[in-house]
Design an enzyme around this catalytic site. Structure first.
Site, PDB file in Angstrom:
ATOM      1  CB  CYS A   2      39.572 -25.328  34.817  1.00 48.06           C
ATOM      2  SG  CYS A   2      40.279 -26.612  35.856  1.00 48.06           S
ATOM      3  NE  ARG A  27      34.638 -25.191  31.161  1.00 49.75           N
ATOM      4  CZ  ARG A  27      34.395 -26.050  30.176  1.00 49.75           C
ATOM      5  NH1 ARG A  27      33.347 -25.903  29.434  1.00 49.75           N
ATOM      6  NH2 ARG A  27      35.214 -27.042  29.940  1.00 49.75           N
ATOM      7  CD1 TRP A  74      34.969 -28.687  40.105  1.00 51.16           C
ATOM      8  CD2 TRP A  74      36.344 -30.282  39.385  1.00 51.16           C
ATOM      9  NE1 TRP A  74      34.472 -29.900  40.529  1.00 51.16           N
ATOM     10  CE2 TRP A  74      35.292 -30.894  40.103  1.00 51.16           C
ATOM     11  CE3 TRP A  74      37.326 -31.097  38.847  1.00 51.16           C
ATOM     12  CZ2 TRP A  74      35.202 -32.273  40.284  1.00 51.16           C
ATOM     13  CZ3 TRP A  74      37.239 -32.472  39.031  1.00 51.16           C
ATOM     14  CH2 TRP A  74      36.185 -33.044  39.742  1.00 51.16           C
ATOM     15  CG  ASN A 100      39.565 -27.468  30.974  1.00 51.20           C
ATOM     16  OD1 ASN A 100      39.499 -28.245  31.918  1.00 51.20           O
ATOM     17  ND2 ASN A 100      38.592 -27.318  30.092  1.00 51.20           N
ATOM     18  N   GLY A 101      42.211 -29.585  31.852  1.00 48.41           N
ATOM     19  CA  GLY A 101      42.547 -30.944  31.426  1.00 48.41           C
ATOM     20  C   GLY A 101      43.551 -31.566  32.377  1.00 48.41           C
ATOM     21  CD  GLU A 482      18.267 -36.405  35.491  1.00 46.99           C
ATOM     22  OE1 GLU A 482      19.171 -37.257  35.511  1.00 46.99           O
ATOM     23  OE2 GLU A 482      18.504 -35.183  35.453  1.00 46.99           O
ATOM     24  CE  LYS A 486      19.645 -32.848  37.881  1.00 48.12           C
ATOM     25  NZ  LYS A 486      19.983 -33.433  36.634  1.00 48.12           N
ATOM     26  CD  GLU A 489      23.567 -33.350  39.436  1.00 46.17           C
ATOM     27  OE1 GLU A 489      22.412 -33.285  39.010  1.00 46.17           O
ATOM     28  OE2 GLU A 489      24.553 -33.069  38.753  1.00 46.17           O
ATOM     29  CG  HIS A 505      14.430 -58.393  44.235  1.00 45.56           C
ATOM     30  ND1 HIS A 505      14.350 -59.761  44.296  1.00 45.56           N
ATOM     31  CD2 HIS A 505      13.463 -58.004  43.375  1.00 45.56           C
ATOM     32  CE1 HIS A 505      13.391 -60.185  43.484  1.00 45.56           C
ATOM     33  NE2 HIS A 505      12.829 -59.133  42.921  1.00 45.56           N
ATOM     34  CE  LYS A 606      25.737 -27.730  32.401  1.00 38.22           C
ATOM     35  NZ  LYS A 606      24.527 -28.381  32.945  1.00 38.22           N
TER      36      LYS A 606
HETATM   37  O1  M6R Z   1      27.890 -32.807  29.174  1.00 41.01           O
HETATM   38  P1  M6R Z   1      27.361 -34.176  29.413  1.00 41.01           P
HETATM   39  O2  M6R Z   1      25.900 -34.302  29.116  1.00 41.01           O
HETATM   40  O3  M6R Z   1      28.147 -35.236  28.677  1.00 41.01           O
HETATM   41  O4  M6R Z   1      27.569 -34.450  30.942  1.00 41.01           O
HETATM   42  C1  M6R Z   1      27.273 -35.685  31.507  1.00 41.01           C
HETATM   43  C2  M6R Z   1      27.204 -35.602  33.012  1.00 41.01           C
HETATM   44  O5  M6R Z   1      28.419 -35.167  33.531  1.00 41.01           O
HETATM   45  C3  M6R Z   1      26.093 -34.657  33.477  1.00 41.01           C
HETATM   46  O6  M6R Z   1      24.862 -35.046  32.970  1.00 41.01           O
HETATM   47  C4  M6R Z   1      26.037 -34.630  35.011  1.00 41.01           C
HETATM   48  O7  M6R Z   1      25.575 -35.854  35.496  1.00 41.01           O
HETATM   49  C5  M6R Z   1      25.164 -33.457  35.463  1.00 41.01           C
HETATM   50  N1  M6R Z   1      25.730 -32.871  36.631  1.00 41.01           N
HETATM   51  C6  M6R Z   1      23.773 -33.856  35.739  1.00 41.01           C
HETATM   52  O8  M6R Z   1      22.992 -32.870  36.302  1.00 41.01           O
END
Ligand code: M6R
Length: 611
Positions: A2, A27, A74, A100-101, A482, A486, A489, A505, A606
């Site tokens: 958050c 966040r 969040w 937050n947490g 990756e 992307k 996401e 496989h 984030k």
């Molecule tokens: O802040 P971090 O790099 O440790 O975060 C790791 C993942 O949470 C972060 O890379 C996540 O997969 C992103 N949404 C990727 O776009």
């Protein structure tokens, strides 16, 4: 996950908080709220949904006051709703808390408080905190700081808290344990708290990075820090070097598009300032340590883990070290038999990812050295590591990581060349040649960005299907993972990244004339290119829709591919840093065509500061 902002000073806190929360919306964004001390009372406004809803509520029911806390949520405990939105208050409505947490033992704390007659309104873990403070005051705590300490002595878990009280109308309290929180020092006595520096960048030039277990009391023009035993501790004020513009959208339609375009500049700067090859910064571990080193373990989550997979390939190739990678969320629960001589390399944009932090704490308890690759100065990860290689990418606001990823790749390339040289695996001529090739990467990305219109046209043709497959090999296997991440996401299209050699496989069963198959088939100096061509033939034979990533001038690919994204040539080892940018753009334009909220994709935050 958050966002927290708080203010104390001479100004009206409300517009300052809203501006700060806007910068933190990445966040968390399922609800928002603020609590303001007004005439020795606490007034709260909360709304579900985006921050604009809170702004609309405040337009109807205005608030003003110079001590306040705000929050963008969040959800972890309790659905997104107005009741569950922060701030949360005690029974008397005289204490308001943003958090937050996660408070892990909130069930038992809540039961005990309810037994004493406390009334709870929400389903959140957070709500126990104001009630614990209230209970401590009823039980005789002599003042609010003591009551807060008594509450925290009972709470278990990770938290960053902002607290205001009608009984201390000139004070904003802040404390953290495992979740990020900074104190910003502004002009004219302004004091802020924030879960992330960008929230207050335009207002502060100095900050205190709060340590775990330290309670801060902020007043107009002053900050007092005490530990949980009540003893005063000195404040370490540090300059904030980021510019406010770095966290702005700079005219781009989204932060993500801006951050994609920033990559050539970010990578050039990283090459200039890195401490390994003559840059100014202090690195932390000596080259002698690397000469004797035997084994490396790289850990991270999500995109950072993919960067680690790429880093492993480079380290293996250039240094002769045995290198493994693992997801931090798996590493921390397995029995990896790590000896103290193993170097742990955590990779993280935020430096606050809960699983990554837990993993390094474990590794440190085994006696291992930790070398972090991280983007955020002052983050928990950088403070707990023996050495840090900063990625220097600046604030990354888009939830989907882009520039932080390519900066992590570049950091690994520099590290692998440097360790390889220190260990005598790379001679001076080879080192110069590798660095020269690496220096060409930002320009290659620049040329690629100029072709974004053609990538958009291809993405618009293929965005509609329910699913997509991404295939790559060796250095570009992590690129396939990756690229697929992307896509899912931000466009919400299911996408699967696969090592192309694994296709027979299992995933080959998926292929039909409707499935887009993104094949990363840029030219290589070894047999990988030919193997990728064979994989493409297999897809073609089953009438799959091939979208190939190919090197400029490669005419062979046109025989099988439906569409080709051409990328400038760079040597094999560094091609993933360029190729992934093409896939970022491909995912971006697919998401745009599908009409999603690109900077704030649903359900994501984030920074994953809870498990
Ligand atoms: O802040 P971090 O790099 O440790 O975060 C790791 C993942 O949470 C972060 O890379 C996540 O997969 C992103 N949404 C990727 O776009």
């Amino acid at each position: 996950m958050c966002g927290i902002v708080g203010y104390v000073g001479k100004k009206n806190a409300v517009p300052l908080l809203i501006a700060g929360l806007k910068r933190l919306e990445y966040r968390g964004y399922d609800s928002a709220g603020i609590a303001v001390v007004v005439e020795n009372k606490i007034s709260v406004r909360k709304t579900v949904g985006r921050l604009t809803n809170l702004e609309a509520r405040l337009a109807q029911q205005p608030l003003a006051g110079s001590v306040a806390v705000g929050h963008t949520r969040w959800a972890t405990h309790g659905e997104p709703s107005e009741i569950n939105a922060h701030p949360h208050c005690d029974c008397a409505g005289r204490i308001a808390v943003v958090h937050n947490g996660i408070i892990e033992n909130y069930h038992e704390l809540r039961a005990a408080l309810e037994a004493k007659g406390h009334k709870f309104l929400s389903q959140t873990d957070t709500e126990v905190i104001p009630h614990l403070i209230e209970a401590a005051l009823r039980d005789g705590a002599k003042n609010l700081p003591d009551a807060i300490r008594a509450a925290l002595n009972q709470a278990r878990g990770a938290y960053a808290l902002g607290i205001v009280s009608a009984d201390a109308p000139d004070t904003l309290f802040a404390v953290r344990q495992g979740s990020p929180l900074i104190i910003g020092i502004g002009e004219d006595g302004d004091r802020f708290i924030a879960s992330d520096v960008p929230a207050v960048l335009n207002r502060v030039r100095e900050a205190i990075y709060l340590d775990d277990g330290i309670l801060a009391e902020l007043r107009d023009g002053s900050v007092r820090l005490t530990n949980l035993a009540g003893a005063e501790v000195p404040a370490k004020v540090q300059p904030v070097t980021l510019s406010a513009e770095a966290a702005d959208q700079a005219g781009f339609e989204t932060y993500m598009l801006k951050e994609i375009h920033e990559q050539p500049r970010v990578l050039r700067r990283l090459l200039e300032v890195n401490p390994l090859f003559g840059g100014g910064a202090n690195f932390g571990l000596k080259s002698d340590y690397f000469r004797k080193l035997q084994r490396v373990m790289i850990i991270g989550c999500g995109t950072a883990y993919h960067a680690g997979m790429y880093g492993r390939l480079l380290l293996e190739q250039f240094t002769g070290l045995a290198v493994e990678t693992d997801l931090a969320s798996e590493f921390r629960y397995r029995d990896p038999h790590i000896d103290p001589g193993t170097l742990i390399i955590p990779v993280s944009q935020s430096g606050e990812t809960a699983d990554t932090l837990a993993s390094i704490r474990l590794a440190k308890s085994w006696g291992c050295k930790v070398l972090a690759i991280c983007n955020v100065p002052g983050s928990s990860l950088t403070r707990e590591s023996d050495a840090v290689l900063f990625t220097e990418a600046g604030p990354e606001i888009g939830v989907a990581s882009t520039k932080a990823y390519t900066a992590q790749q570049m950091a690994f390339a520099l590290l692998a060349i440097w360790i390889g040289s220190a260990r005598g695996m790379i001679d001076a001529t080879a080192c110069r040649s590798l660095l020269a090739d690496l220096a060409g990467v930002p320009d290659a990305i620049h040329y690629l960005l100029d072709r974004k219109d053609s990538i958009r046209a291809i993405a618009q043709k293929h965005h509609e299907g329910p699913s997509a497959l991404y295939l790559g090999r060796k250095f570009n296997y992590p690129t396939a993972l990756e690229g697929a991440l992307k896509n899912k996401e931000i466009s919400y299209q299911h996408a699967e990244g696969y090592a192309a050699g694994e296709m027979k496989h299992g995933p080959i069963a998926l292929i039909n004339e409707y499935l887009p198959v993104v094949c990363i088939c840029t030219k290589t100096s070894d047999e990988v290119y030919e193997k990728m061509i064979s994989n493409m033939r297999e897809v073609e034979a089953r009438r799959g829709r091939i979208i190939a990533l190919a090197t400029d001038g490669d005419s062979q690919i046109a025989r099988f591919a439906h569409d080709i994204i051409y990328v400038p040539y760079v040597r094999d080892e560094f091609s993933p840093i360029v190729n992934v940018v093409a896939l970022q753009l491909f995912a971006y334009y697919a998401a745009q065509a599908r009409g999603t909220d690109i900077d704030k994709p649903r359900n994501l935050a984030k920074s994953v500061t809870v498990e």
